[in-house]
Scaffold this motif. Sequence first.
Motif, short mmCIF file in Angstrom:
data_model
loop_
_atom_site.label_atom_id
_atom_site.label_comp_id
_atom_site.label_asym_id
_atom_site.label_seq_id
_atom_site.Cartn_x
_atom_site.Cartn_y
_atom_site.Cartn_z
N ARG A 10 0.82 -1.17 -0.19
CA ARG A 10 -0.08 -0.01 -0.01
C ARG A 10 1.09 1.37 -0.07
O ARG A 10 1.90 1.38 0.71
N ARG A 11 0.74 2.32 -1.10
CA ARG A 11 1.19 3.40 -1.03
C ARG A 11 0.07 4.47 -1.08
O ARG A 11 -0.95 3.88 -1.84
N SER A 12 0.35 5.72 -1.03
CA SER A 12 -0.53 6.81 -1.38
C SER A 12 -0.50 7.09 -2.76
O SER A 12 0.43 7.24 -3.41
N ARG A 14 -2.10 9.66 -5.73
CA ARG A 14 -2.37 11.12 -5.89
C ARG A 14 -2.64 11.47 -7.27
O ARG A 14 -2.88 12.62 -7.70
N TYR A 96 -6.90 16.27 -4.56
CA TYR A 96 -6.44 15.93 -5.92
C TYR A 96 -7.63 15.60 -6.92
O TYR A 96 -8.62 16.52 -6.84
N TYR A 137 -4.86 9.02 2.59
CA TYR A 137 -5.32 9.45 3.75
C TYR A 137 -5.32 11.04 3.37
O TYR A 137 -4.29 11.50 2.88
N ASN A 139 -6.09 14.73 5.21
CA ASN A 139 -6.31 15.54 6.68
C ASN A 139 -6.82 16.78 6.75
O ASN A 139 -7.15 17.22 7.66
C1 LIG Z 1 -2.46 11.21 9.58
C2 LIG Z 1 -2.18 11.09 8.00
C3 LIG Z 1 -2.53 12.37 7.51
C4 LIG Z 1 -2.08 12.60 6.14
N1 LIG Z 1 -2.54 13.51 5.63
C5 LIG Z 1 -2.35 13.59 4.08
C6 LIG Z 1 -2.79 14.57 3.44
O1 LIG Z 1 -3.47 15.62 3.92
N2 LIG Z 1 -2.67 14.72 2.14
C7 LIG Z 1 -1.55 13.74 1.25
O2 LIG Z 1 -1.58 13.95 -0.01
N3 LIG Z 1 -1.29 12.75 2.01
C8 LIG Z 1 -1.39 12.66 3.22
N4 LIG Z 1 -0.98 11.53 4.08
C9 LIG Z 1 -0.28 10.48 3.25
C10 LIG Z 1 1.23 10.42 3.63
O3 LIG Z 1 1.74 11.77 3.23
C11 LIG Z 1 1.84 9.16 3.33
O4 LIG Z 1 1.16 8.07 4.10
C12 LIG Z 1 3.29 9.08 3.77
O5 LIG Z 1 3.96 10.25 2.81
C13 LIG Z 1 3.94 7.73 3.36
O6 LIG Z 1 3.67 7.29 2.08
P1 LIG Z 1 2.77 6.01 1.70
O7 LIG Z 1 1.40 6.44 1.97
O8 LIG Z 1 2.97 6.24 0.16
O9 LIG Z 1 3.59 5.02 2.22
C14 LIG Z 1 -1.56 11.48 5.48
C15 LIG Z 1 -1.13 10.26 6.19
C16 LIG Z 1 -1.47 10.08 7.45
C17 LIG Z 1 -1.09 8.67 8.03
#
Ligand SMILES: Cc1cc2nc3c(=O)[nH]c(=O)nc-3n(C[C@H](O)[C@H](O)[C@H](O)COP(=O)(O)O)c2cc1C
Length: 200
Positions: A10-12, A14, A96, A137, A139
């Motif tokens: 799992r990765r974010s 966008r 996004y 995620y 926020n």
């Molecule tokens: C509590 C929390 C808040 C986050 N808020 C945002 C956000 O508002 N926008 C965003 O693009 N990513 C957000 N993220 C994603 C993180 O940037 C991301 O999980 C982190 O850089 C690690 O990358 P990955 O999710 O690809 O493993 C959030 C993650 C967490 C856990």
Amino acid sequence: MDVFDAIFTRRSTRSYRPDPVDAGTLDKILLAGRHAPSGSNSQLCHFLAVTDPAVIDTLAGLVQQAFSRMETTENTYISLRWSIKQSKKGAYRFCYNAPALIIIANREDYGNNVADSAVAAENIMIACNALGLGSCYINQLRWLNGDPALSEYLRSLGMAENERVYASVILGYPDTADGLPERTPLPRTGNLVTYIPAKK
Ligand SMILES: Cc1cc2nc3c(=O)[nH]c(=O)nc-3n(C[C@H](O)[C@H](O)[C@H](O)COP(=O)(O)O)c2cc1C
């Protein structure tokens, strides 16, 4: 997909295609969120599943307006500082281009509101990955809990008077070359583990 693969890859994501998320798939993802544990089995999370592009646009506009009214200091959280800067330029879109947004609200007077919402968000993101959807995620709606215009609009969407937003997740079909979610491995350099084994 095996549960460990779903967690470890799992990765974010966008960047999304505009295609709506299939209704059955969205239901399954929401069910994964609803199956998260909660303090004393309170089950007080309220999932607002937004798939109407007009509603997502309105939320994006309200978020941008709220941030553009804020000022930053050197102590402002780096990500919030960037959001405010971009909003002042009129170039900020918190969600996004995702076609779906799950807002997780919970009772303001409940002590586990943040924790319950966060574990539900993680279940949702793992489920998305297992089903080949991207997620991230988000926020900003939590940061802006005190914004009157945003609160009023969220209430018009069904958030109760005694609820606030504690987490949210965007999701959709990834706009990637292979159509799969972002899965590039991200090395774990933090998240320390200290083993305390039984003494022999
Ligand atoms: C509590 C929390 C808040 C986050 N808020 C945002 C956000 O508002 N926008 C965003 O693009 N990513 C957000 N993220 C994603 C993180 O940037 C991301 O999980 C982190 O850089 C690690 O990358 P990955 O999710 O690809 O493993 C959030 C993650 C967490 C856990």
